[in-house]
Design a protein around this motif. Structure first.
Motif, PDB file in Angstrom:
ATOM      1  N   MET A 111       0.817  -1.212   0.000  1.00 25.52           N
ATOM      2  CA  MET A 111       0.000   0.000   0.000  1.00 25.52           C
ATOM      3  C   MET A 111       0.853   1.265   0.000  1.00 25.52           C
ATOM      4  N   PHE A 119       0.414   5.382   0.790  1.00 24.78           N
ATOM      5  CA  PHE A 119      -0.538   6.199   1.540  1.00 24.78           C
ATOM      6  C   PHE A 119      -0.709   7.590   0.924  1.00 24.78           C
ATOM      7  N   ASN A 134       4.893   8.824   3.740  1.00 26.68           N
ATOM      8  CA  ASN A 134       5.227   8.520   5.134  1.00 26.68           C
ATOM      9  C   ASN A 134       6.481   7.662   5.245  1.00 26.68           C
ATOM     10  N   PRO A 135       7.610   8.184   4.734  1.00 27.64           N
ATOM     11  CA  PRO A 135       8.844   7.414   4.886  1.00 27.64           C
ATOM     12  C   PRO A 135       9.224   7.310   6.355  1.00 27.64           C
ATOM     13  N   PHE A 136       9.923   6.238   6.707  1.00 32.61           N
ATOM     14  CA  PHE A 136      10.446   6.114   8.068  1.00 32.61           C
ATOM     15  C   PHE A 136      11.586   7.117   8.233  1.00 32.61           C
ATOM     16  N   PRO A 137      11.781   7.650   9.442  1.00 33.46           N
ATOM     17  CA  PRO A 137      12.925   8.543   9.654  1.00 33.46           C
ATOM     18  C   PRO A 137      14.244   7.764   9.683  1.00 33.46           C
ATOM     19  N   LYS A 138      14.509   7.072   8.603  1.00 31.77           N
ATOM     20  CA  LYS A 138      15.737   6.294   8.453  1.00 31.77           C
ATOM     21  C   LYS A 138      16.333   6.675   7.108  1.00 31.77           C
ATOM     22  N   PHE A 151      13.815  12.005   4.838  1.00 30.23           N
ATOM     23  CA  PHE A 151      13.062  13.262   4.838  1.00 30.23           C
ATOM     24  C   PHE A 151      13.819  14.411   4.196  1.00 30.23           C
ATOM     25  N   ARG A 164       9.425   1.318  -1.638  1.00 30.75           N
ATOM     26  CA  ARG A 164       9.336   0.500  -0.427  1.00 30.75           C
ATOM     27  C   ARG A 164       8.253  -0.569  -0.595  1.00 30.75           C
ATOM     28  N   ALA A 165       7.134  -0.159  -1.216  1.00 34.07           N
ATOM     29  CA  ALA A 165       6.041  -1.108  -1.428  1.00 34.07           C
ATOM     30  C   ALA A 165       6.360  -2.098  -2.548  1.00 34.07           C
TER      31      ALA A 165
END
Lengths: 258, 306
Positions: A96, A98, A102-106, A153, A167-168
């Protein structure tokens, strides 16, 4: 029908969904074809995102929700809504993207690799290869290849959304869900995401929620119009936008309400 | 009804007077608090200055004020804080993660949540009494560093839990959903995302808890800390295999506030100076811990944005 043969990938059968007592989706039946884009349109609050989020059992994360009916995946005939099916198994097959990136803070690399790490893949050579492949397919490799260890980010909004797509993609899904993926993006970033979707549909089935009717017309092969939790009309996109069967659909498309 | 320009200007000027008045009153209130602290600290510093020599930190207490030092007190404080941190942090963080991420939302959870917050308000002497009965006598841990550390851990547990929960809650739902959507289990989501992203807040909570514990006197006296200790606890490092010893956990001890309390209750003037000097050291320790918390928060948060 389009030139190529269409194969059924999934279908919702008489699907209803409840937030507590409130019935948000009313007996929806809808097919999803492989290697095709299906768009969900309708005014705010009509249930399109709710419907989309049934496909990866996102509603299971919150209390007091329940489903009725089925969503069957083909060819193995698994009902993803069944109590016997683990939602994690469903999410491993259906990925999915969004509404807001909403990437992870990595790092960029770790964002793409996360889905694989969840599956216990930690070997660097495999991860390197899959990350490159996913970023390439998300049209982000050229911009990101020299800064894979940069924090996600630091990318622009459009790049962040393509990172979320990468990522998906890295987990090689059978269906990809897009929940208004361009609503937080500018027109140029939107165009690049739409272009990307056109390339991606050769790999799997796509279900997209959109507020933007031009977008539905541009990217999708099939369109479903939802209103107040009901499926009003479903057909080939061309038919829906040129000659809808129902008056409500026509009113919505021509901007008379919505 | 329309005001003339002149009327409007007088009216605005009149209203603005209240702006100035409140600004002034507010500033006075602020200065009152800050100045009191500065004066207190300054007075302690002036009084204790002459005793703040290197020997003060390396000497045991003594009957002669000028020879007395805080060696056993600061070593005791460090040892007790170590035990407190090692127990309160894992317990508190685990409890907070459970409450925030795992616990079902029902009346049981609601009651536990309310009580955790209430526990933070329980007077520390009550914890001392509880610890005296439970740790010292029931568990037979005696009047040891371990008993004191566990007591203070109990005392700051609610602080750690509340701070950790706030830190966990600051991680947005969209990040959780992103992890779940990729097929993560709850534990994979918590350990891979929520915990690392909230580490700054958790560390801050831990340090704030510890800086409260470092100054606690009542519960430590209750469980029976000694006021005159002229030896150090056993060394944690030994020359024989396995080179690490936990004997120090069971040793008697004293801590900084108790040493201070002991000195202030002496009649001789010279001991008051010692107490002031120890007060300065304790204050600096607390301020340093709070400074560390601020620094950690700033540096860890720089890497996180949603």
């Amino acid at each position: 029908m389009t030139e190529k043969e269409t194969i059924l990938k999934a279908e919702a059968r008489d699907l209803s969904f409840y937030y507590g007592q409130a019935k948000a989706l009313k007996n929806i039946s809808l097919p999803l074809y492989d290697k095709k884009v299906t768009a969900l349109i309708g005014p705010s609050g009509c249930g399109k995102s709710t419907f989309l989020r049934c496909f990866n059992r996102m509603h299971d994360l919150y209390p007091n929700n329940h489903y009725e009916g089925e969503i069957v995946l083909h060819p193995d005939n698994v009902n993803v809504l069944s109590d016997k099916v683990d939602p994690i198994e469903v999410r491993m097959r259906i990925s999915m993207v969004f509404q807001k990136p909403n990437p992870f803070p990595k790092s960029i690399y770790e964002n793409v690799a996360y889905g694989l790490r969840v599956r216990g893949i930690n070997k660097k050579s495999i991860l390197d290869e899959k990350v490159e492949e996913a970023l390439t397919n998300a049209a982000l490799w050229n911009e990101a290849k020299d800064r894979l260890q940069d924090l996600a980010f630091n990318l622009s909004g459009g790049q962040q959304q393509r990172l979320c797509i990468a990522r998906a993609l890295a987990i090689d899904p059978e269906i990809m869900l897009f929940d208004e993926p361009t609503s937080a993006l500018d027109p140029i970033a939107t165009a690049s995401i739409e272009e990307l979707m056109d390339e991606l549909k050769s790999r799997f089935s796509i279900l997209i929620v959109t507020h933007n009717m031009q977008q539905a017309a541009r990217v999708s092969d099939y369109t479903a119009f939802l209103y107040l939790g009901e499926l009003i009309e479903y057909n080939e996109t061309k038919k829906i936008f040129t000659n809808p069967d129902r008056k409500e659909t026509e009113d919505y498309i021509t901007g008379r309400f919505g | 009804m329309r005001f003339t320009l002149q009327e409007m200007r007088t009216m605005i000027a009149r209203h603005k007077r209240w702006d100035h008045i409140f600004g002034l009153v507010g500033m006075l209130c602020l200065l009152l608090g800050i100045l009191t602290l500065v004066v207190l600290f300054g007075q302690l510093l002036l009084q204790g200055m002459e005793r703040l020599t290197p020997e003060f930190f390396t000497s045991f207490p003594s009957r002669r004020a000028e020879n007395a030092g805080i060696l056993s007190a600061w070593v005791g404080t460090v040892a007790v804080m170590l035990v407190t941190a090692m127990t309160a942090v894992p317990l508190g963080v685990a409890a907070a993660v459970y409450l925030e991420e795992y616990a079902p939302r029902n009346w049981m959870t609601a009651i536990i949540e309310i009580n955790v917050t209430n526990l933070a308000g329980v007077p520390s002497i009550v914890y001392g009494l509880l610890a005296l009965g439970l740790f010292v006598y029931q568990f037979g841990l005696g009047q040891s560093i371990l008993s004191a550390g566990l007591t203070l851990a109990l005392l700051i547990l609610p602080v750690v839990i509340v701070a950790t929960r706030e830190a966990l809650r600051a991680v947005p739902g969209s990040i959780r959903e992103a992890a779940y959507a990729l097929g993560a289990t709850r534990w994979q989501m918590v350990s891979g995302h929520v915990l690392p992203y909230s580490s700054a807040g958790i560390l801050t909570g831990m340090i704030i808890g510890l800086s409260r514990a470092i100054g606690e006197t009542a519960p430590i006296i209750t469980i029976g800390a000694l006021t005159f200790i002229a030896f150090l606890p056993n060394s944690p490092v030994t020359t024989d295999f396995p080179f690490i010893s936990f004997k120090w956990l069971m040793d008697p001890f004293t801590v900084m506030p108790i040493q201070m309390f002991n000195w202030t209750s002496r009649p001789e003037e010279a001991f008051q100076l010692n107490a002031a000097a120890a007060g300065v050291v304790l204050l600096v320790m607390t301020l340093a811990m709070n400074g560390l918390a601020i620094w950690l928060r700033y540096h860890l948060r720089k890497k996180i944005k949603w």
